[in-house]
Design a protein around this motif. Structure first.
Motif, PDB file in Angstrom:
ATOM      1  N   MET A  20       0.839  -1.185   0.000  1.00 32.11           N
ATOM      2  CA  MET A  20       0.000   0.000   0.000  1.00 32.11           C
ATOM      3  C   MET A  20       0.882   1.246   0.000  1.00 32.11           C
ATOM      4  SD  MET A  20      -3.131  -1.098  -0.083  1.00 32.11           S
ATOM      5  CE  MET A  20      -4.189   0.216   0.520  1.00 32.11           C
ATOM      6  N   ILE A  21       0.402   2.301  -0.644  1.00 29.52           N
ATOM      7  CA  ILE A  21       1.226   3.498  -0.837  1.00 29.52           C
ATOM      8  C   ILE A  21       1.701   4.077   0.493  1.00 29.52           C
ATOM      9  CG2 ILE A  21       1.149   5.890  -1.652  1.00 29.52           C
ATOM     10  CD1 ILE A  21      -0.621   4.909  -3.949  1.00 29.52           C
ATOM     11  N   LYS A  22       0.825   4.120   1.501  1.00 32.28           N
ATOM     12  CA  LYS A  22       1.220   4.686   2.796  1.00 32.28           C
ATOM     13  C   LYS A  22       2.362   3.905   3.414  1.00 32.28           C
ATOM     14  CE  LYS A  22      -0.713   6.087   7.268  1.00 32.28           C
ATOM     15  NZ  LYS A  22      -1.936   6.159   8.116  1.00 32.28           N
ATOM     16  N   ARG A  23       2.290   2.580   3.348  1.00 30.04           N
ATOM     17  CA  ARG A  23       3.358   1.762   3.940  1.00 30.04           C
ATOM     18  C   ARG A  23       4.651   1.892   3.138  1.00 30.04           C
ATOM     19  NH1 ARG A  23       2.486  -4.329   6.305  1.00 30.04           N
ATOM     20  NH2 ARG A  23       4.650  -4.772   6.841  1.00 30.04           N
ATOM     21  N   VAL A  24       4.529   1.979   1.821  1.00 35.82           N
ATOM     22  CA  VAL A  24       5.715   2.144   0.981  1.00 35.82           C
ATOM     23  C   VAL A  24       6.394   3.479   1.279  1.00 35.82           C
ATOM     24  CG1 VAL A  24       6.457   2.518  -1.403  1.00 35.82           C
ATOM     25  CG2 VAL A  24       4.987   0.577  -0.849  1.00 35.82           C
ATOM     26  N   ARG A  25       5.617   4.521   1.486  1.00 30.33           N
ATOM     27  CA  ARG A  25       6.204   5.827   1.824  1.00 30.33           C
ATOM     28  C   ARG A  25       7.001   5.759   3.112  1.00 30.33           C
ATOM     29  NH1 ARG A  25       0.869   9.512   0.469  1.00 30.33           N
ATOM     30  NH2 ARG A  25       1.248   9.761  -1.781  1.00 30.33           N
ATOM     31  N   ALA A  26       6.516   4.986   4.060  1.00 31.82           N
ATOM     32  CA  ALA A  26       7.222   4.852   5.333  1.00 31.82           C
ATOM     33  C   ALA A  26       8.570   4.153   5.160  1.00 31.82           C
ATOM     34  CB  ALA A  26       6.354   4.093   6.336  1.00 31.82           C
ATOM     35  N   MET A  27       8.700   3.363   4.082  1.00 35.76           N
ATOM     36  CA  MET A  27       9.952   2.659   3.815  1.00 35.76           C
ATOM     37  C   MET A  27      10.988   3.546   3.137  1.00 35.76           C
ATOM     38  SD  MET A  27       8.437  -0.906   2.282  1.00 35.76           S
ATOM     39  CE  MET A  27      10.089  -1.463   1.832  1.00 35.76           C
ATOM     40  N   ALA A  64      10.174 -11.442  -8.252  1.00 40.41           N
ATOM     41  CA  ALA A  64       9.702 -10.231  -8.927  1.00 40.41           C
ATOM     42  C   ALA A  64      10.226  -8.976  -8.246  1.00 40.41           C
ATOM     43  CB  ALA A  64       8.177 -10.217  -8.957  1.00 40.41           C
ATOM     44  N   GLY A  65      10.434  -9.053  -6.930  1.00 42.00           N
ATOM     45  CA  GLY A  65      10.815  -7.867  -6.178  1.00 42.00           C
ATOM     46  C   GLY A  65      12.209  -7.372  -6.434  1.00 42.00           C
ATOM     47  N   HIS A  66      13.091  -8.223  -6.942  1.00 44.93           N
ATOM     48  CA  HIS A  66      14.448  -7.713  -7.204  1.00 44.93           C
ATOM     49  C   HIS A  66      14.811  -7.748  -8.682  1.00 44.93           C
ATOM     50  CE1 HIS A  66      15.729 -11.999  -7.078  1.00 44.93           C
ATOM     51  NE2 HIS A  66      16.752 -11.609  -7.786  1.00 44.93           N
ATOM     52  N   GLU A  67      14.349  -8.747  -9.441  1.00 45.11           N
ATOM     53  CA  GLU A  67      14.762  -8.858 -10.841  1.00 45.11           C
ATOM     54  C   GLU A  67      14.256  -7.686 -11.688  1.00 45.11           C
ATOM     55  OE1 GLU A  67      16.713 -10.587 -12.602  1.00 45.11           O
ATOM     56  OE2 GLU A  67      17.238 -12.317 -11.363  1.00 45.11           O
ATOM     57  N   GLY A  74       3.154  -0.546 -18.488  1.00 42.22           N
ATOM     58  CA  GLY A  74       4.367  -1.263 -18.107  1.00 42.22           C
ATOM     59  C   GLY A  74       4.154  -2.229 -16.961  1.00 42.22           C
ATOM     60  N   PHE A  75       3.169  -1.949 -16.113  1.00 39.55           N
ATOM     61  CA  PHE A  75       2.840  -2.854 -15.006  1.00 39.55           C
ATOM     62  C   PHE A  75       1.640  -3.730 -15.325  1.00 39.55           C
ATOM     63  CE2 PHE A  75       4.960   0.635 -12.565  1.00 39.55           C
ATOM     64  CZ  PHE A  75       5.996  -0.128 -12.042  1.00 39.55           C
ATOM     65  N   GLY A  76       1.246  -3.795 -16.592  1.00 38.56           N
ATOM     66  CA  GLY A  76       0.063  -4.541 -16.960  1.00 38.56           C
ATOM     67  C   GLY A  76      -1.192  -3.715 -16.724  1.00 38.56           C
ATOM     68  N   CYS A 110       0.676  -5.403 -11.769  1.00 44.01           N
ATOM     69  CA  CYS A 110       1.747  -5.669 -10.809  1.00 44.01           C
ATOM     70  C   CYS A 110       1.406  -5.200  -9.398  1.00 44.01           C
ATOM     71  CB  CYS A 110       3.029  -5.000 -11.287  1.00 44.01           C
ATOM     72  SG  CYS A 110       4.414  -5.171 -10.143  1.00 44.01           S
ATOM     73  N   LEU A 111       1.440  -6.129  -8.458  1.00 46.24           N
ATOM     74  CA  LEU A 111       1.164  -5.828  -7.058  1.00 46.24           C
ATOM     75  C   LEU A 111       2.209  -4.878  -6.473  1.00 46.24           C
ATOM     76  CD1 LEU A 111      -0.364  -6.556  -4.356  1.00 46.24           C
ATOM     77  CD2 LEU A 111       1.303  -8.413  -4.110  1.00 46.24           C
ATOM     78  N   GLY A 112       3.462  -5.042  -6.888  1.00 50.53           N
ATOM     79  CA  GLY A 112       4.556  -4.296  -6.280  1.00 50.53           C
ATOM     80  C   GLY A 112       4.865  -2.966  -6.933  1.00 50.53           C
ATOM     81  N   GLN A 113       3.959  -2.446  -7.782  1.00 50.14           N
ATOM     82  CA  GLN A 113       4.290  -1.214  -8.493  1.00 50.14           C
ATOM     83  C   GLN A 113       4.512  -0.015  -7.581  1.00 50.14           C
ATOM     84  OE1 GLN A 113       0.892   0.502 -10.929  1.00 50.14           O
ATOM     85  NE2 GLN A 113       0.080  -1.558 -10.615  1.00 50.14           N
ATOM     86  N   PRO A 114       3.797   0.169  -6.458  1.00 46.62           N
ATOM     87  CA  PRO A 114       4.137   1.303  -5.592  1.00 46.62           C
ATOM     88  C   PRO A 114       5.570   1.223  -5.054  1.00 46.62           C
ATOM     89  CG  PRO A 114       1.956   0.467  -5.050  1.00 46.62           C
ATOM     90  CD  PRO A 114       2.590  -0.539  -5.960  1.00 46.62           C
ATOM     91  N   LEU A 115       6.005   0.012  -4.703  1.00 47.65           N
ATOM     92  CA  LEU A 115       7.369  -0.162  -4.199  1.00 47.65           C
ATOM     93  C   LEU A 115       8.385   0.087  -5.317  1.00 47.65           C
ATOM     94  CD1 LEU A 115       9.325  -1.019  -1.955  1.00 47.65           C
ATOM     95  CD2 LEU A 115       8.999  -3.399  -2.701  1.00 47.65           C
ATOM     96  N   ALA A 116       8.134  -0.441  -6.495  1.00 40.73           N
ATOM     97  CA  ALA A 116       9.063  -0.238  -7.613  1.00 40.73           C
ATOM     98  C   ALA A 116       9.190   1.238  -7.960  1.00 40.73           C
ATOM     99  CB  ALA A 116       8.587  -1.032  -8.829  1.00 40.73           C
ATOM    100  N   ARG A 117       8.069   1.933  -8.017  1.00 39.06           N
ATOM    101  CA  ARG A 117       8.102   3.364  -8.328  1.00 39.06           C
ATOM    102  C   ARG A 117       8.920   4.126  -7.281  1.00 39.06           C
ATOM    103  NH1 ARG A 117       2.471   2.588 -10.614  1.00 39.06           N
ATOM    104  NH2 ARG A 117       2.546   3.568 -12.688  1.00 39.06           N
TER     105      ARG A 117
END
Length: 412
Positions: free
Chosen positions: A119-126, A248-251, A353-355, A361-368
């Motif tokens: 979720m965007i809020k949790r990704v921002r905290a990272m 998917a998270g690193h490649e 690009g994320f489908g 893609c589930l991880g698009q907020p983290l990738a961005r």
């Protein structure tokens, strides 16, 4: 530059539909195959022939891709008759990893188990932690010898460290999971070796989930283990989700970091815009434009129709395979002006690009977020960064389903 296209020959097998996948043009490593552009302009819904002689619909228009990918009559289940298998060393039965080859409701049931961490809020905290990882790796890069391999020294460690922290995977094991991940995504990996790599990764994640049952932490695997305890997930399901997120998270992000840097170095004005700006809006637009322009899933998404579907004046029959090369959709001139031009100030956020649809893609907020941190930091801290070899000596990943570069020698 002569590209390695392996056994790919796009001449029609029988004088009819062309073969797919299609190779890139010599000297054009950042662009989709020219035949895709021709088909997009002349026959955006057309049949192509695969390695086994079967045919599938190739969907090259941006609008058609979004329409079909959002249609619940289109299935991601590779076990269904007619599902296009793009290479002979890929198993038809079972999901390659996690839930990506499942349909609803099972797909949604498993996907929502891991929605919260992305979720965007949790990704921002990272983000502060990711900034620290990026800064530390740049410090190491600057202190080391030149030229340096940007892939090995920076592009791969950034997302590997991030996903390990998020999942609760020991980074000390990165050699193990990176080697096995590469076996999964390399096109020519023999079937037996691919299955063995998947089994090794699944066993590894299963062991970690088991450990989290008795030694919980603040991470995704602990959350999955808790769902195993409550009966919401089986150990096998939890391990499969773990494999999906780890690979998917690193490649994908690692390839975008290296490939994005290379294309910017080949476009000095665009590089300078990003390097010299401290405007978050410029960084955000650059991330989206690079995702649009490069799009590392060059073989596209594969699906099968469950019912007859009318689209673009054609009838797709139940059981027909569908291939969505999103690299060419992101170059659709009906959506993006001058689509073959890289413009980091472009508003490109509509890209696919994320489908698209329920499987995007589930991880698009983290990738961005990772890409924003990297692109806003690396070039500012190393403003004289440049490739140490000419473009025609860069080894591109024409042998992998996730496109990028094997190595990128840089200096400054």
């Amino acid at each position: 530059m002569q590209l390695d296209t392996g056994h790919l020959d796009t001449a029609p097998l029988d004088g009819g539909s062309p073969q797919y996948p299609m190779p890139k043009a010599t000297g054009c490593p950042f662009d989709p195959p020219p035949e895709l552009k021709t088909l997009q302009a002349t026959e955006p819904l057309s049949k192509v022939t695969l390695w086994d002689g079967s045919t599938s619909w190739l969907v090259t228009h941006f609008a058609h891709q979004r329409t079909l990918l959002a249609d619940d009559r289109v299935s991601a289940d590779r076990t269904k008759d007619g599902f296009p298998i793009l290479q002979p060393n890929t198993p038809r039965t079972g999901s390659p990893v996690g839930f990506i080859s499942m349909d609803d409701p099972e797909h949604s049931r498993l996907r929502r188990m891991v929605t919260a961490p992305f979720m965007i809020k949790r990704v921002r905290a990272m983000e502060p932690g990711v900034q620290q990882i990026v800064d530390n790796l740049i410090d190491h890069l600057l202190a080391g010898p030149q030229p340096a391999d940007l892939v090995e020294e920076f592009a791969l460690p950034v997302p590997s460290l991030v996903i390990c922290q998020l999942l609760g995977v020991p980074y000390a094991d990165h050699d193990f999971f990176q080697v096995n991940s590469k076996a999964l995504i390399r096109i020519e990996t023999p079937l037996e070796e691919r299955m063995a790599a998947r089994e090794r990764l699944t066993s590894y994640l299963d062991d970690l989930v088991g450990r989290k049952l008795t030694e919980p932490g603040d991470d995704v695997l602990t959350e999955l283990a808790a769902r195993v305890t409550t009966g919401e997930l089986t150990r096998e399901e939890a391990a499969g989700i773990g494999v999906l997120l780890l690979v998917a998270g690193h490649e994908t992000t690692a390839n975008m970091i290296a490939l994005g840097t290379l294309v910017l170095l080949e476009h000095p004005y665009q590089f300078a815009v990003l390097r010299d700006s401290d405007d978050p809006a410029v960084v955000n637009s650059a991330v989206e434009e690079l995702l649009r322009y490069l799009n590392i899933t060059h073989r596209g998404l594969t699906r099968v129709a469950l019912a007859d579907i009318e689209v673009g004046g054609r009838t797709i029959k139940a059981g027909d395979g569908l291939i969505f090369p999103n690299d060419i959709a992101n170059r659709d001139p009906e959506v993006f002006d001058n689509p073959d031009v890289l413009d980091v100030r472009r508003d490109a956020k509509r890209h696919v690009g994320f489908g698209f649809g329920v499987h995007q893609c589930l991880g698009q907020p983290l990738a961005r977020m990772e890409l924003r941190v990297v692109y806003s930091t690396l070039y500012r801290r190393i403003p004289t960064l440049r490739a140490a070899v000419p473009l025609d000596q860069v080894d591109f990943k024409h042998d992998a389903i996730v496109y990028g570069v094997h190595k990128l020698p840089v200096t400054w």
